[in-house]
Design an enzyme around this catalytic site. Structure first.
Site: not given
Length: 304
Positions: A253, A285
């Site tokens: 993921r 991220y």
């Protein structure tokens, strides 16, 4: 409410910022409240420091604000959320021509005391998915399972609960039931569609003994695959692929999100596909990506 607060609202464009978050970015009320709270807190601090409007804000003033929050004993994760909110606020001000330069551009979120699992590179992903045992009758299932985890960014709980009626291969979409029962639609890429079609055609009929309750991924007894079952299959693939990193279903993921952003996807779209309620969760991220760039620079630049 003090008499100064309405002036702060106008001077720092906070009402317009709220409209931007709701109407243009389509964020949830909870996220809007969080962003506004941080923007208001900073605006009040700026005014207390003699800065009456955003154009007077400097990078150092932002640093002083964050240092004050840290000095109050706030957790690193809380300060990090403040950084993400302020970045969003100053990006909005740039678009609105309220300021000429972004003082938040160089802000770094503090480490929150927890690290993400290792992100796999694209070649490692290809090796992992390609490491199915050709002698195993469940190889098509295992490949389809890994393609869906990586190709759609699913949580393992979302994968094992997936039912046939929720997957539309013709429309290339899967309806996912995430945390709190919230539903979202996620695109299914060509590689995942191909692998799932092969599994549904060649393997699932042999596994299904009438006890599947409509679930797509089944174990050898014809029951829905469990989370532990997914872990065991993944661990075998990691070993066969010779990957030395610690790999969990969530690693796929994380890799999904990181590779999308590396490829130029916008943050809001990735947030939607991951099912994050708060965009600050997705923004981590971008921090991972900056860390990677710094590591590359240190490793390869002669003056790194």
């Amino acid at each position: 409410m003090t008499g100064e607060e309405p002036d702060i609202e106008r001077a720092f464009h906070l009402e317009s910022f709220r409209d931007h978050l709701g109407f243009e970015r389509g964020l949830s009320p909870r996220t809007i409240d969080a962003y506004l709270r941080e923007a208001r807190r900073f605006a009040a601090f700026a005014v207390s420091e003699g800065v009456a409007e955003p154009a007077g804000v400097t990078y150092q003033l932002l640093r002083d604000h964050l240092a004050r929050l840290a000095g109050e004993g706030r957790a690193a994760s809380t300060v990090a959320r403040t950084v993400y909110a302020l970045r969003g606020y100053f990006r909005f001000l740039i678009v609105e021509d309220a300021i000429e330069s972004d003082p938040s551009e160089r802000l770094e979120a503090p480490k929150a005391g927890r690290s993400l699992p290792d992100v796999l590179s694209v070649p490692e992903i290809e090796a992992l998915i390609g490491a199915t045992d050709p002698e195993s009758r469940t190889a098509p299932r295992d490949e389809a399972m890994l393609e869906m985890l990586y190709g759609c960014g699913l949580r393992v709980s979302e994968l094992v609960s997936l039912k046939g009626r929720e997957l539309d291969l013709e429309e290339a979409l899967v309806r996912v039931r995430g945390k709190g029962g919230k539903e979202r639609f996620v695109p299914v890429g060509a590689a995942a569609r191909s692998a799932v079609r092969r599994y549904l055609r060649t393997t699932r009929p042999a596994l299904d003994r009438g006890r599947s309750a409509g679930h797509i991924f089944l174990n050898a007894r014809g029951l829905p695959l469990s989370r532990m079952g997914v872990w065991k299959i993944l661990r075998r693939h990691v070993e066969r692929a010779g990957i030395l990193k610690r790999v969990t279903p969530h690693t796929l993921r994380h890799s999904f999100a990181t590779h999308l952003l590396d490829g130029g996807a916008d943050l809001a779209s990735v947030q939607e596909m991951l099912g994050h309620a708060d965009i600050s969760t997705t923004e981590i991220y971008t921090h991972v990506d900056r860390s990677h760039l710094r590591q590359v620079h240190r490793s390869h630049h002669p003056r790194g």
